[in-house]
Design an enzyme around this catalytic site. Structure first.
Site, mmCIF file in Angstrom:
data_model
loop_
_atom_site.group_PDB
_atom_site.id
_atom_site.type_symbol
_atom_site.label_atom_id
_atom_site.label_comp_id
_atom_site.label_asym_id
_atom_site.label_seq_id
_atom_site.Cartn_x
_atom_site.Cartn_y
_atom_site.Cartn_z
ATOM 1 N N CYS A 81 0.593 -1.162 -0.051
ATOM 2 C CA CYS A 81 0.222 -0.022 0.135
ATOM 3 C C CYS A 81 1.120 1.614 0.238
ATOM 4 O O CYS A 81 1.876 1.630 0.735
ATOM 5 C CB CYS A 81 -1.115 0.033 1.310
ATOM 6 S SG CYS A 81 -0.662 1.443 2.700
ATOM 7 N N GLU A 82 0.501 2.294 -0.839
ATOM 8 C CA GLU A 82 1.077 2.974 -1.224
ATOM 9 C C GLU A 82 1.037 4.709 0.263
ATOM 10 O O GLU A 82 2.050 5.560 -0.002
ATOM 11 C CB GLU A 82 0.883 3.943 -2.501
ATOM 12 C CG GLU A 82 -0.223 4.742 -2.633
ATOM 13 C CD GLU A 82 -0.800 5.254 -4.080
ATOM 14 O OE1 GLU A 82 0.295 5.214 -4.830
ATOM 15 O OE2 GLU A 82 -1.085 6.192 -3.759
ATOM 16 N N HIS A 83 0.581 3.884 0.949
ATOM 17 C CA HIS A 83 0.057 4.866 2.174
ATOM 18 C C HIS A 83 0.901 4.553 3.774
ATOM 19 O O HIS A 83 1.400 5.443 4.417
ATOM 20 C CB HIS A 83 -0.954 5.039 2.893
ATOM 21 C CG HIS A 83 -2.232 5.733 1.965
ATOM 22 N ND1 HIS A 83 -3.388 4.948 1.021
ATOM 23 C CD2 HIS A 83 -2.650 6.162 0.828
ATOM 24 C CE1 HIS A 83 -3.238 5.853 -0.167
ATOM 25 N NE2 HIS A 83 -3.105 6.381 -0.125
ATOM 26 N N HIS A 84 1.101 3.477 3.202
ATOM 27 C CA HIS A 84 2.285 2.776 4.871
ATOM 28 C C HIS A 84 3.478 2.090 4.342
ATOM 29 O O HIS A 84 4.612 1.573 5.042
ATOM 30 C CB HIS A 84 1.054 2.284 5.458
ATOM 31 C CG HIS A 84 0.055 2.592 6.135
ATOM 32 N ND1 HIS A 84 -0.949 2.934 5.791
ATOM 33 C CD2 HIS A 84 0.054 3.997 7.094
ATOM 34 C CE1 HIS A 84 -2.114 4.117 6.626
ATOM 35 N NE2 HIS A 84 -0.610 3.962 6.876
ATOM 36 N N GLN A 122 -5.544 -0.312 -3.943
ATOM 37 C CA GLN A 122 -5.990 -1.948 -4.391
ATOM 38 C C GLN A 122 -7.405 -0.932 -5.874
ATOM 39 O O GLN A 122 -7.187 -1.108 -6.392
ATOM 40 C CB GLN A 122 -6.767 -1.859 -3.592
ATOM 41 C CG GLN A 122 -7.478 -3.222 -4.301
ATOM 42 C CD GLN A 122 -8.610 -3.907 -2.984
ATOM 43 O OE1 GLN A 122 -8.203 -4.395 -1.881
ATOM 44 N NE2 GLN A 122 -9.544 -4.800 -3.213
ATOM 45 N N HIS A 150 -5.036 -5.939 4.507
ATOM 46 C CA HIS A 150 -4.596 -4.406 3.978
ATOM 47 C C HIS A 150 -3.469 -4.384 5.852
ATOM 48 O O HIS A 150 -4.277 -4.635 6.223
ATOM 49 C CB HIS A 150 -5.168 -3.970 4.162
ATOM 50 C CG HIS A 150 -5.465 -2.958 2.367
ATOM 51 N ND1 HIS A 150 -5.077 -2.222 1.815
ATOM 52 C CD2 HIS A 150 -6.392 -4.135 1.602
ATOM 53 C CE1 HIS A 150 -5.346 -2.265 0.674
ATOM 54 N NE2 HIS A 150 -6.180 -3.559 1.129
ATOM 55 N N CYS A 152 -2.136 -2.794 6.668
ATOM 56 C CA CYS A 152 -2.172 -1.212 7.172
ATOM 57 C C CYS A 152 -3.398 -1.201 8.594
ATOM 58 O O CYS A 152 -3.401 -0.407 9.256
ATOM 59 C CB CYS A 152 -1.831 -0.564 7.116
ATOM 60 S SG CYS A 152 -3.038 -0.053 5.324
HETATM 61 ZN ZN ZN Z 1 -1.991 1.488 4.089
#
Ligand code: ZN
Length: 199
Positions: A81-84, A122, A150, A152
């Protein structure tokens, strides 16, 4: 093209720093080679940036008159995931209705790898796969459904261990024609494969 030696050693240095900043001893036996291993692992997990779908598909497109639904289901999928920068993983189900052409079945998981081995969300991953298949096959319809866990969400944040996210992208007949859509959903036999799966 793979990541250069210089890039790899920069990443190694940065991770060494990060481990130190987190309060660990980077010289101890278990950790001393970790930054190098991590850099290599990240190169692999983001190798999709350097892959070309047309090259992967190559000549594996075949003339075919059948216009019956083709489904490849339960394709294992791993992404970050690109956020975490934490993994999300699950299964993809891909369906299309041929319009004069079919694709070698083994190419579908490889197209998924091109887009999953990147920093992703996703939602975007799902539409990237469907639009590639639409571009390559010009099918009467294409559907991509992804079910994923996920980390995260599971290891941090809301800490929900058993909820998973479903995204779908339906194009052509699967979007516009209720009969095709119903046939697809009947063939998939209800989702929730992730729960029954072995991961
Ligand atoms: Zn994430």
């Amino acid at each position: 093209m793979d990541t250069s030696q210089e890039t790899r050693s920069q990443i190694t240095k940065n991770i060494r720093n990060t481990i130190q900043l987190l309060g660990e001893d980077v010289e101890r036996e278990g950790l001393v080679d970790t930054p190098k291993r991590y850099a290599k692992a990240m190169e692999f997990l983001t190798s999709g940036y350097h892959k070309n779908v047309d090259q992967i598909v190559g000549r594996a497109l075949f003339k075919e008159e059948s216009s019956e639904i083709v489904i490849v289901r339960d394709i294992e999928l791993f992404s970050l995931c690109e956020h975490h920068l934490l993994p999300f993983y699950g299964k993809a189900h891909v369906a299309y209705i041929p319009n004069g052409k079919i694709i070698g079945l083994s190419k579908i998981p490889r197209i998924i790898d091109v887009y999953s081995r990147r920093f992703q969300v996703q939602e975007r991953l799902t539409t990237q796969i469907s639009s590639e298949l639409e571009r390559i096959l010009k099918p009467l319809g294409v559907a991509v459904i992804i079910e994923a866990f996920h980390l995260c969400m599971m290891m941090r944040g809301v800490e929900k261990q058993s909820s998973y996210t479903i995204t779908s992208s339906m194009l052509g007949a699967f979007r516009d024609d209720p009969t095709s859509r119903k046939e697809l959903l009947d063939l998939l036999g209800g989702l929730g494969g992730s729960r029954r799966g072995n991961f």
